[in-house]
Design a protein around this motif. Structure first.
Motif, PDB file in Angstrom:
ATOM      1  N   GLY A   1       0.812  -1.208   0.000  1.00 34.79           N
ATOM      2  CA  GLY A   1       0.000   0.000   0.000  1.00 34.79           C
ATOM      3  C   GLY A   1       0.845   1.257   0.000  1.00 34.79           C
ATOM      4  N   PRO A   2       0.210   2.410  -0.174  1.00 33.60           N
ATOM      5  CA  PRO A   2       0.941   3.670  -0.279  1.00 33.60           C
ATOM      6  C   PRO A   2       1.619   4.117   1.015  1.00 33.60           C
ATOM      7  N   THR A   3       1.274   3.521   2.152  1.00 33.64           N
ATOM      8  CA  THR A   3       1.979   3.881   3.383  1.00 33.64           C
ATOM      9  C   THR A   3       3.321   3.152   3.488  1.00 33.64           C
ATOM     10  N   THR A   4       3.495   2.096   2.705  1.00 38.42           N
ATOM     11  CA  THR A   4       4.777   1.391   2.640  1.00 38.42           C
ATOM     12  C   THR A   4       5.547   1.791   1.395  1.00 38.42           C
ATOM     13  N   LEU A   5       4.847   1.842   0.269  1.00 37.93           N
ATOM     14  CA  LEU A   5       5.477   2.169  -1.004  1.00 37.93           C
ATOM     15  C   LEU A   5       4.622   3.193  -1.733  1.00 37.93           C
ATOM     16  N   PRO A   6       4.885   4.468  -1.481  1.00 38.79           N
ATOM     17  CA  PRO A   6       4.057   5.522  -2.076  1.00 38.79           C
ATOM     18  C   PRO A   6       4.362   5.694  -3.566  1.00 38.79           C
TER      19      PRO A   6
ATOM     20  N   ARG B   1      10.596  10.939  -5.651  1.00 37.04           N
ATOM     21  CA  ARG B   1      10.851  12.320  -5.228  1.00 37.04           C
ATOM     22  C   ARG B   1      11.543  12.402  -3.866  1.00 37.04           C
ATOM     23  N   HIS B   2      11.821  11.265  -3.246  1.00 34.47           N
ATOM     24  CA  HIS B   2      12.375  11.241  -1.889  1.00 34.47           C
ATOM     25  C   HIS B   2      13.592  10.317  -1.852  1.00 34.47           C
ATOM     26  N   TRP B   3      14.761  10.924  -1.638  1.00 36.59           N
ATOM     27  CA  TRP B   3      16.002  10.171  -1.731  1.00 36.59           C
ATOM     28  C   TRP B   3      16.112   9.048  -0.707  1.00 36.59           C
ATOM     29  N   ASP B   4      15.537   9.209   0.469  1.00 38.42           N
ATOM     30  CA  ASP B   4      15.596   8.111   1.440  1.00 38.42           C
ATOM     31  C   ASP B   4      14.905   6.869   0.877  1.00 38.42           C
ATOM     32  N   LEU B   5      13.790   7.057   0.188  1.00 34.98           N
ATOM     33  CA  LEU B   5      13.073   5.934  -0.418  1.00 34.98           C
ATOM     34  C   LEU B   5      13.825   5.390  -1.630  1.00 34.98           C
ATOM     35  N   VAL B   6      14.426   6.278  -2.414  1.00 32.48           N
ATOM     36  CA  VAL B   6      15.194   5.841  -3.588  1.00 32.48           C
ATOM     37  C   VAL B   6      16.355   4.954  -3.169  1.00 32.48           C
TER      38      VAL B   6
ATOM     39  N   TRP C   1       9.974   6.015   6.745  1.00 32.09           N
ATOM     40  CA  TRP C   1      10.407   7.114   5.884  1.00 32.09           C
ATOM     41  C   TRP C   1       9.239   7.713   5.115  1.00 32.09           C
ATOM     42  N   THR C   2       8.283   6.900   4.727  1.00 34.80           N
ATOM     43  CA  THR C   2       7.111   7.430   4.040  1.00 34.80           C
ATOM     44  C   THR C   2       6.336   8.356   4.972  1.00 34.80           C
ATOM     45  N   ALA C   3       6.191   7.950   6.218  1.00 38.98           N
ATOM     46  CA  ALA C   3       5.496   8.811   7.190  1.00 38.98           C
ATOM     47  C   ALA C   3       6.270  10.107   7.421  1.00 38.98           C
ATOM     48  N   ASP C   4       7.598  10.014   7.512  1.00 36.85           N
ATOM     49  CA  ASP C   4       8.421  11.199   7.754  1.00 36.85           C
ATOM     50  C   ASP C   4       8.422  12.169   6.580  1.00 36.85           C
ATOM     51  N   CYS C   5       8.445  11.639   5.365  1.00 36.89           N
ATOM     52  CA  CYS C   5       8.596  12.540   4.207  1.00 36.89           C
ATOM     53  C   CYS C   5       7.281  13.200   3.812  1.00 36.89           C
TER      54      CYS C   5
ATOM     55  N   THR D   1       4.781  12.116   1.837  1.00 39.67           N
ATOM     56  CA  THR D   1       4.179  11.810   0.543  1.00 39.67           C
ATOM     57  C   THR D   1       2.906  10.990   0.759  1.00 39.67           C
ATOM     58  N   LYS D   2       1.941  11.186  -0.110  1.00 40.27           N
ATOM     59  CA  LYS D   2       0.645  10.514   0.023  1.00 40.27           C
ATOM     60  C   LYS D   2       0.248   9.899  -1.311  1.00 40.27           C
ATOM     61  N   LEU D   3      -0.915   9.306  -1.355  1.00 39.78           N
ATOM     62  CA  LEU D   3      -1.371   8.594  -2.549  1.00 39.78           C
ATOM     63  C   LEU D   3      -1.523   9.504  -3.758  1.00 39.78           C
ATOM     64  N   ASP D   4      -2.046  10.702  -3.568  1.00 38.85           N
ATOM     65  CA  ASP D   4      -2.337  11.579  -4.703  1.00 38.85           C
ATOM     66  C   ASP D   4      -1.633  12.930  -4.632  1.00 38.85           C
ATOM     67  N   ARG D   5      -0.778  13.117  -3.664  1.00 42.02           N
ATOM     68  CA  ARG D   5      -0.087  14.409  -3.497  1.00 42.02           C
ATOM     69  C   ARG D   5       1.278  14.189  -2.872  1.00 42.02           C
ATOM     70  N   ASP D   6       2.101  15.200  -3.022  1.00 39.50           N
ATOM     71  CA  ASP D   6       3.462  15.084  -2.510  1.00 39.50           C
ATOM     72  C   ASP D   6       3.972  16.466  -2.112  1.00 39.50           C
ATOM     73  N   ARG D   7       4.941  16.460  -1.233  1.00 41.49           N
ATOM     74  CA  ARG D   7       5.672  17.673  -0.885  1.00 41.49           C
ATOM     75  C   ARG D   7       7.106  17.238  -0.609  1.00 41.49           C
ATOM     76  N   PRO D   8       8.060  18.147  -0.808  1.00 38.77           N
ATOM     77  CA  PRO D   8       9.446  17.790  -0.493  1.00 38.77           C
ATOM     78  C   PRO D   8       9.586  17.423   0.988  1.00 38.77           C
ATOM     79  N   THR D   9      10.481  16.516   1.261  1.00 44.61           N
ATOM     80  CA  THR D   9      10.754  16.113   2.636  1.00 44.61           C
ATOM     81  C   THR D   9      11.213  17.332   3.429  1.00 44.61           C
ATOM     82  N   ARG D  10      10.626  17.521   4.582  1.00 40.99           N
ATOM     83  CA  ARG D  10      11.021  18.659   5.429  1.00 40.99           C
ATOM     84  C   ARG D  10      12.275  18.286   6.206  1.00 40.99           C
TER      85      ARG D  10
END
Length: 189
Positions: free
Chosen positions: A69-74, A79-84, A124-128, A130-139
């Motif tokens: 699911g998107p909470t594990t793999l958004p 767009r998020h280097w920790d996930l990359v 990391w998904t929770a920290d960054c 990012t969501k299912l239909d929207r995103d913002r840069p990691t703070r």
């Protein structure tokens, strides 16, 4: 049709296969070499495009195969280097674990490590943000004495694949510009 044909996995269920249907094959000249760790910081513009597309194909396969699911793999993991970095390492581990020359228990080790990686991906998904239909840069909090960073707002993204393609194009263009600047600096010296 033989009985063995009943157990064949359709190619469309496999990650970005090259001709011949071997998931361990690579479309470039390194096809005969064992997989090696990938340092995203050092990739050339040409290699970056290839690696982004390889990783994206594998991540899509991973998501579909394991029902993540998107909470594990958004969808906007790119767009998020920790996930990359995590997904890139997991992909390399998978390539090595399922290499035909590998020991028979290697896939079990991959699954054990995949479980651990899934926990990190969720964190990391929770920290960054990012969501299912929207995103913002990691703070990232400014350290004492460093300038404050501007808070980025969320953007709605309607087409994940188009966003990925645009992201890769921008990454490749940035790498190419740095390569060109380096070449120009060397030529000027």
């Amino acid at each position: 049709m033989t009985r063995e044909d009943d157990f064949q996995v359709p190619l469309e269920d496999e990650p970005d296969l090259v001709a011949g249907g071997d998931p361990h094959s690579r479309a470039d000249e390194s096809a005969m070499e064992p997989p090696r760790p990938l340092n995203w910081n050092l990739l050339t513009s040409t290699n970056a495009r290839f690696e982004w597309n390889e990783l994206d194909g594998w991540v899509k396969w991973l998501r579909d195969t394991y029902g993540l699911g998107p909470t594990t793999l958004p969808p906007f993991w790119h767009r998020h280097w920790d996930l990359v970095w995590e997904l890139s390492a997991l992909h390399l581990h998978w390539l090595c674990a399922y290499d035909p020359q590998q020991h028979g228990s290697a896939p079990l080790g991959w699954h054990r490590d995949f479980h651990d990686a899934s926990v990190r991906l969720r964190n990391w998904t929770a920290d960054c943000g990012t969501k299912l239909d929207r995103d913002r840069p990691t703070r990232v909090a400014a350290w004492p004495g460093a300038p404050l960073r501007e808070l980025a707002t969320e953007v709605v993204i309607a087409d994940r694949d188009a966003d990925f393609a645009a992201f890769v194009d921008a990454d490749v263009a940035g790498r190419r510009a740095r390569e060109d600047a380096l070449i120009a600096a060397i030529a000027a010296a």
